[in-house]
Design a protein around this motif. Structure first.
Motif, PDB file in Angstrom:
ATOM      1  N   TYR A   1      -3.993  -2.868  -1.902  1.00 34.01           N
ATOM      2  CA  TYR A   1      -4.166  -2.814  -0.446  1.00 34.01           C
ATOM      3  C   TYR A   1      -3.867  -1.394   0.035  1.00 34.01           C
ATOM      4  CZ  TYR A   1      -2.872  -3.800   4.488  1.00 34.01           C
ATOM      5  OH  TYR A   1      -2.751  -3.806   5.862  1.00 34.01           O
ATOM      6  N   ILE A   2      -4.791  -0.839   0.834  1.00 31.25           N
ATOM      7  CA  ILE A   2      -4.620   0.513   1.373  1.00 31.25           C
ATOM      8  C   ILE A   2      -4.728   0.458   2.889  1.00 31.25           C
ATOM      9  CG2 ILE A   2      -5.567   2.849   1.497  1.00 31.25           C
ATOM     10  CD1 ILE A   2      -6.513   2.582  -1.334  1.00 31.25           C
ATOM     11  N   SER A   3      -3.802   1.138   3.547  1.00 32.96           N
ATOM     12  CA  SER A   3      -3.804   1.229   5.006  1.00 32.96           C
ATOM     13  C   SER A   3      -3.764   2.685   5.427  1.00 32.96           C
ATOM     14  CB  SER A   3      -2.585   0.483   5.572  1.00 32.96           C
ATOM     15  OG  SER A   3      -2.466   0.691   6.962  1.00 32.96           O
ATOM     16  N   ASP A   4      -4.562   3.029   6.433  1.00 32.51           N
ATOM     17  CA  ASP A   4      -4.631   4.398   6.963  1.00 32.51           C
ATOM     18  C   ASP A   4      -5.117   5.344   5.861  1.00 32.51           C
ATOM     19  OD1 ASP A   4      -4.433   6.789   8.246  1.00 32.51           O
ATOM     20  OD2 ASP A   4      -2.383   6.516   8.954  1.00 32.51           O
TER      21      ASP A   4
ATOM     22  N   VAL B   1      -3.539   9.006   5.468  1.00 27.00           N
ATOM     23  CA  VAL B   1      -2.217   9.078   4.835  1.00 27.00           C
ATOM     24  C   VAL B   1      -2.217   8.321   3.514  1.00 27.00           C
ATOM     25  CG1 VAL B   1       0.242   8.558   5.153  1.00 27.00           C
ATOM     26  CG2 VAL B   1      -1.157   9.234   7.112  1.00 27.00           C
ATOM     27  N   SER B   2      -3.044   7.279   3.443  1.00 26.39           N
ATOM     28  CA  SER B   2      -3.190   6.439   2.244  1.00 26.39           C
ATOM     29  C   SER B   2      -1.895   5.729   1.870  1.00 26.39           C
ATOM     30  CB  SER B   2      -3.687   7.287   1.062  1.00 26.39           C
ATOM     31  OG  SER B   2      -4.072   6.430  -0.005  1.00 26.39           O
ATOM     32  N   TRP B   3      -1.439   4.861   2.787  1.00 23.42           N
ATOM     33  CA  TRP B   3      -0.337   3.964   2.440  1.00 23.42           C
ATOM     34  C   TRP B   3      -0.892   2.929   1.469  1.00 23.42           C
ATOM     35  CZ3 TRP B   3       4.464   5.159   3.469  1.00 23.42           C
ATOM     36  CH2 TRP B   3       4.763   5.926   4.604  1.00 23.42           C
ATOM     37  N   SER B   4      -0.315   2.865   0.277  1.00 25.10           N
ATOM     38  CA  SER B   4      -0.850   1.993  -0.771  1.00 25.10           C
ATOM     39  C   SER B   4       0.163   0.926  -1.162  1.00 25.10           C
ATOM     40  CB  SER B   4      -1.239   2.821  -2.002  1.00 25.10           C
ATOM     41  OG  SER B   4      -2.179   3.818  -1.651  1.00 25.10           O
ATOM     42  N   PHE B   5      -0.335  -0.280  -1.426  1.00 24.98           N
ATOM     43  CA  PHE B   5       0.524  -1.420  -1.727  1.00 24.98           C
ATOM     44  C   PHE B   5      -0.022  -2.202  -2.921  1.00 24.98           C
ATOM     45  CE2 PHE B   5       0.505  -0.449   2.750  1.00 24.98           C
ATOM     46  CZ  PHE B   5       1.822  -0.518   3.153  1.00 24.98           C
ATOM     47  N   PHE B   6       0.903  -2.769  -3.677  1.00 27.10           N
ATOM     48  CA  PHE B   6       0.548  -3.719  -4.724  1.00 27.10           C
ATOM     49  C   PHE B   6       0.841  -5.120  -4.207  1.00 27.10           C
ATOM     50  CE2 PHE B   6       1.896  -0.022  -7.482  1.00 27.10           C
ATOM     51  CZ  PHE B   6       0.606   0.313  -7.879  1.00 27.10           C
TER      52      PHE B   6
END
Length: 212
Positions: free
Chosen positions: A97-100, A103-108
């Motif tokens: 999951y990637i937000s913005d 900036v590339s806030w990335s999540f597993f």
């Protein structure tokens, strides 16, 4: 009846921070997106995407918040139209999951539990576990102090003024003492001359008396 998917979401760069979220299988990725953002204290105004992934976190099909096309020019699946049940094929499904994007806030995201039925007292999606404090979404930069050059110049002059006055006072005091000392020396010289002249006059008068 809908199943309940429990996802564990962690930041890619902050693995000590995690959130467990329960979501109904009949709900959409957009519902899940808004709940994730709220659970970490972010606003949900930035673009975002989910990527269905394998066990090695290799990104597969993209599901986008906004209308976009893939590299082949095909429309991407939209979050609001995509139910979770249509994409979950593995009981341990992994999702990137990637937000913005800037900036590339990335999540597993990993599916850690499937519950057979929903709790009728809860409103889904819901965050059921919070671990760690999430980082700030935006970096706040302090504004530099405004420098008033004219004010600083005046302040410097004011700071120097007392020193200049003291120097002037010291100079006047030195001059005054020198004058006084000079006057005293001159007075002594004049006094000595007067005494010598008076002595000479007195001796002259005595010699005149002797002549008579």
């Amino acid at each position: 009846m809908s199943l309940v998917y429990r996802f564990r979401i962690t930041f890619e760069d902050y693995d000590e921070v995690s959130r467990d979220i329960d979501v109904l299988s009949s709900q959409t990725f957009e519902d899940l997106h808004h709940t994730i953002q709220a659970s970490i204290g972010f606003d949900d105004l930035k673009p975002a995407s989910f990527y269905m992934s394998n066990d090695l976190w290799v990104k597969g099909q993209e599901i986008s918040l906004e209308k976009r096309k893939d590299k082949n020019g095909q429309n991407l699946a939209l979050m609001k139209d995509s139910k979770l049940s249509s994409f979950i094929t593995d009981p341990h499904q992994k999702i990137y999951y990637i937000s913005d994007y800037e900036v590339s806030w990335s999540f597993f995201m990993e599916l850690v539990k499937i519950l057979p039925s929903a709790d009728m007292t809860k409103i889904y999606p819901t965050c059921v576990k919070v671990l760690g404090e999430s980082p700030k979404q935006y970096n706040v930069v302090a504004r530099p102090a405004v420098v008033d050059e004219e004010f600083d110049a005046l302040q410097v002059e004011e700071d120097l003024a007392p020193e200049e006055d003291s120097l002037i006072d010291e100079a006047e005091e030195v001059v005054g003492m020198d004058e006084i000392e000079g006057m005293s020396e001159e007075g002594e010289e004049v006094g000595e001359k007067d005494e010598m002249e008076m002595g000479e006059e007195a001796s002259g008068d005595e010699s005149k008396e002797d002549d008579f």
